[in-house]
Design a protein around this motif. Structure first.
Motif, PDB file in Angstrom:
ATOM      1  N   THR A   7       0.830  -1.210   0.000  1.00 39.62           N
ATOM      2  CA  THR A   7       0.000   0.000   0.000  1.00 39.62           C
ATOM      3  C   THR A   7       0.861   1.255   0.000  1.00 39.62           C
ATOM      4  N   PHE A   8       2.020   1.208   0.682  1.00 38.75           N
ATOM      5  CA  PHE A   8       2.896   2.380   0.727  1.00 38.75           C
ATOM      6  C   PHE A   8       3.505   2.698  -0.636  1.00 38.75           C
ATOM      7  N   VAL A   9       3.596   1.702  -1.485  1.00 40.04           N
ATOM      8  CA  VAL A   9       4.149   1.897  -2.827  1.00 40.04           C
ATOM      9  C   VAL A   9       3.059   2.303  -3.817  1.00 40.04           C
ATOM     10  N   VAL A  10       1.957   1.582  -3.793  1.00 38.85           N
ATOM     11  CA  VAL A  10       0.945   1.713  -4.836  1.00 38.85           C
ATOM     12  C   VAL A  10       0.040   2.922  -4.630  1.00 38.85           C
ATOM     13  N   VAL A  11      -0.437   3.124  -3.405  1.00 39.03           N
ATOM     14  CA  VAL A  11      -1.421   4.185  -3.166  1.00 39.03           C
ATOM     15  C   VAL A  11      -0.842   5.582  -3.445  1.00 39.03           C
ATOM     16  N   PRO A  12       0.398   5.902  -3.030  1.00 37.62           N
ATOM     17  CA  PRO A  12       0.928   7.235  -3.371  1.00 37.62           C
ATOM     18  C   PRO A  12       1.005   7.497  -4.873  1.00 37.62           C
ATOM     19  N   LYS A  13       1.433   6.516  -5.647  1.00 42.84           N
ATOM     20  CA  LYS A  13       1.476   6.737  -7.103  1.00 42.84           C
ATOM     21  C   LYS A  13       0.074   6.958  -7.659  1.00 42.84           C
ATOM     22  N   ARG A  14      -0.878   6.154  -7.241  1.00 41.78           N
ATOM     23  CA  ARG A  14      -2.256   6.326  -7.718  1.00 41.78           C
ATOM     24  C   ARG A  14      -2.785   7.708  -7.344  1.00 41.78           C
ATOM     25  N   TRP A  15      -2.516   8.130  -6.094  1.00 38.31           N
ATOM     26  CA  TRP A  15      -3.001   9.444  -5.652  1.00 38.31           C
ATOM     27  C   TRP A  15      -2.366  10.561  -6.469  1.00 38.31           C
ATOM     28  N   ILE A  16      -1.039  10.529  -6.591  1.00 39.27           N
ATOM     29  CA  ILE A  16      -0.341  11.603  -7.295  1.00 39.27           C
ATOM     30  C   ILE A  16      -0.731  11.648  -8.766  1.00 39.27           C
ATOM     31  N   ASP A  17      -0.869  10.496  -9.396  1.00 37.14           N
ATOM     32  CA  ASP A  17      -1.281  10.478 -10.802  1.00 37.14           C
ATOM     33  C   ASP A  17      -2.672  11.063 -10.987  1.00 37.14           C
ATOM     34  N   GLN A  18      -3.517  10.938  -9.976  1.00 38.63           N
ATOM     35  CA  GLN A  18      -4.883  11.458 -10.085  1.00 38.63           C
ATOM     36  C   GLN A  18      -5.031  12.879  -9.554  1.00 38.63           C
ATOM     37  N   TYR A  19      -4.316  13.198  -8.467  1.00 43.10           N
ATOM     38  CA  TYR A  19      -4.550  14.480  -7.802  1.00 43.10           C
ATOM     39  C   TYR A  19      -3.304  15.360  -7.673  1.00 43.10           C
ATOM     40  N   GLY A  20      -2.155  14.882  -8.069  1.00 39.34           N
ATOM     41  CA  GLY A  20      -0.946  15.683  -7.962  1.00 39.34           C
ATOM     42  C   GLY A  20      -0.869  16.746  -9.040  1.00 39.34           C
ATOM     43  N   TRP A  21       0.051  17.702  -8.863  1.00 43.33           N
ATOM     44  CA  TRP A  21       0.178  18.790  -9.840  1.00 43.33           C
ATOM     45  C   TRP A  21       0.855  18.304 -11.118  1.00 43.33           C
ATOM     46  N   ARG A  22       1.490  17.141 -11.038  1.00 41.66           N
ATOM     47  CA  ARG A  22       1.966  16.434 -12.223  1.00 41.66           C
ATOM     48  C   ARG A  22       1.916  14.950 -11.893  1.00 41.66           C
ATOM     49  N   ARG A  23       2.049  14.103 -12.894  1.00 41.97           N
ATOM     50  CA  ARG A  23       2.066  12.667 -12.653  1.00 41.97           C
ATOM     51  C   ARG A  23       3.439  12.248 -12.121  1.00 41.97           C
ATOM     52  N   MET A  24       3.482  11.126 -11.459  1.00 41.10           N
ATOM     53  CA  MET A  24       4.747  10.600 -10.968  1.00 41.10           C
ATOM     54  C   MET A  24       5.561  10.074 -12.140  1.00 41.10           C
ATOM     55  N   SER A  25       6.826  10.449 -12.200  1.00 42.72           N
ATOM     56  CA  SER A  25       7.683  10.043 -13.306  1.00 42.72           C
ATOM     57  C   SER A  25       8.114   8.589 -13.164  1.00 42.72           C
ATOM     58  N   GLU A  26       8.655   8.039 -14.233  1.00 39.78           N
ATOM     59  CA  GLU A  26       9.143   6.663 -14.213  1.00 39.78           C
ATOM     60  C   GLU A  26      10.269   6.509 -13.197  1.00 39.78           C
ATOM     61  N   HIS A  27      11.170   7.487 -13.120  1.00 41.43           N
ATOM     62  CA  HIS A  27      12.247   7.434 -12.136  1.00 41.43           C
ATOM     63  C   HIS A  27      11.688   7.393 -10.707  1.00 41.43           C
ATOM     64  N   GLU A  28      10.680   8.216 -10.444  1.00 41.02           N
ATOM     65  CA  GLU A  28      10.081   8.230  -9.107  1.00 41.02           C
ATOM     66  C   GLU A  28       9.366   6.924  -8.804  1.00 41.02           C
ATOM     67  N   THR A  29       8.696   6.368  -9.794  1.00 39.01           N
ATOM     68  CA  THR A  29       7.984   5.107  -9.606  1.00 39.01           C
ATOM     69  C   THR A  29       8.953   3.983  -9.266  1.00 39.01           C
ATOM     70  N   ARG A  30      10.061   3.922  -9.981  1.00 37.08           N
ATOM     71  CA  ARG A  30      11.070   2.897  -9.693  1.00 37.08           C
ATOM     72  C   ARG A  30      11.723   3.143  -8.333  1.00 37.08           C
ATOM     73  N   ALA A  31      11.940   4.407  -8.002  1.00 36.65           N
ATOM     74  CA  ALA A  31      12.589   4.739  -6.735  1.00 36.65           C
ATOM     75  C   ALA A  31      11.713   4.410  -5.536  1.00 36.65           C
ATOM     76  N   ILE A  32      10.405   4.667  -5.633  1.00 33.87           N
ATOM     77  CA  ILE A  32       9.527   4.379  -4.495  1.00 33.87           C
ATOM     78  C   ILE A  32       9.448   2.869  -4.259  1.00 33.87           C
ATOM     79  N   ALA A  33       9.488   2.088  -5.339  1.00 29.10           N
ATOM     80  CA  ALA A  33       9.508   0.636  -5.187  1.00 29.10           C
ATOM     81  C   ALA A  33      10.815   0.194  -4.522  1.00 29.10           C
ATOM     82  N   ALA A  34      11.944   0.767  -4.943  1.00 26.92           N
ATOM     83  CA  ALA A  34      13.235   0.406  -4.355  1.00 26.92           C
ATOM     84  C   ALA A  34      13.318   0.839  -2.896  1.00 26.92           C
ATOM     85  N   TYR A  35      12.771   2.014  -2.584  1.00 27.95           N
ATOM     86  CA  TYR A  35      12.803   2.521  -1.208  1.00 27.95           C
ATOM     87  C   TYR A  35      12.059   1.568  -0.269  1.00 27.95           C
TER      88      TYR A  35
END
Length: 298
Positions: free
Chosen positions: A117-145
């Protein structure tokens, strides 16, 4: 600085090696408000798994001491973001989480689901409600983190990629979401806590929060469906906020969770080693994070 300068820096980094730096930029410069809301929703989703929601009800931490539990959870997660996996406060925070979790009979599957949930929900939220979508680098980084955090917590069979995390989350929710009376009490207490932060606007905030829950969550907790007009208004307001944030200059200084107004229980500072609860240990093995001396109160 220009609006997309942080994104340019992120794209110069390696998401597999520099994941902490990337996630720290994402969480404290680009989307601090969004990450906070997304992690609140991530933890909220876990209540709908009866084995998790029932345990949280039995401990009474979220029903009887809601603000303290909220503060401690947020501050422990925040300490790792701010200080990293090798910093004293970061290691202390992980040790505290491990000590608490190992005091209860929590399955690896449940622990892995929470991590998902800590990985998936933030990306879903940001892609829907953020001022920009989450980039590929950020998506890979949040999974690695969170893959790294999970290993420090002794979780096994951790997904590797974001897509793996998402598949694991979806499958677990399909198999396990369901009704539990204790979980519903935890859900009600959490909604009451968050709405209570806004005083006379509490009923409006509670209704808005309900409008953000998807149908599977509403069904699991047996909540009534929000009116379509309410859902449309809430989603529209968040979209408008995103457009407004896009016009703002980039955040130069990091904003950590400990600076949020929702953290109310430690007006005089805190020691990471004293956050959380101290239940009796079950004797099922030691914490994988070596003990270190905690620094002075913050």
């Amino acid at each position: 600085m220009r609006r997309y300068d942080w994104l340019k820096e992120i794209r110069r980094l390696d998401p597999e090696q520099d994941f902490l730096r990337i996630y720290r930029i994402t969480a404290t410069h680009e989307f601090p408000w969004d990450i906070t809301r997304a992690l609140e929703l991530a933890l909220y989703r876990t209540y709908a798994v009866p084995s998790i929601g029932r345990l949280l009800a039995e401990t009474a931490e979220l029903t009887d001491r809601s603000q303290k539990r909220y503060d401690d959870t947020a501050l422990l997660l925040d300490a790792v973001v701010e200080h990293g996996f090798d910093g004293t406060d970061g290691r202390t925070a992980i040790r505290r989480m491990n000590q608490m979790h190992r005091s209860y009979d929590i399955s690896n599957d449940d622990m892995r689901y929470v991590l998902c949930t800590f990985v998936v929900v933030p990306k879903r939220w940001i892609d829907q409600y953020g001022w920009r979508r989450m980039s590929e680098h950020e998506t890979r980084a949040i999974a690695a983190y969170y893959r790294t955090l999970g290993r420090h917590m002794g979780i096994t069979e951790i997904p590797e990629t974001f897509e793996d995390f998402e598949r694991c989350l979806n499958a677990y929710e399909d198999a396990h979401f369901g009704w539990d009376e204790g979980a519903r009490r935890v859900s009600d207490a959490t909604l009451g806590l968050m709405a209570g932060w806004y005083g006379p606007l509490a009923p409006v905030v509670r209704g808005a929060s309900m409008a953000l829950l998807d149908d599977t969550l509403l069904a699991a907790f047996r909540y009534p469906q929000p009116k379509p007009a309410v859902r449309k208004a809430v989603h529209g307001a968040l979209k408008l906020r995103a457009r407004a944030v896009r016009l703002l200059p980039p955040r130069r200084k990091p904003h950590y969770t400990r600076q949020n107004p929702e953290i109310k229980g430690y007006p005089n500072g805190f020691r990471v080693a004293e956050l959380g609860t101290f239940p009796a240990a079950r004797g099922t093995g030691g914490c994988p994070v070596p003990l270190t001396e905690d620094p002075a109160p913050r």
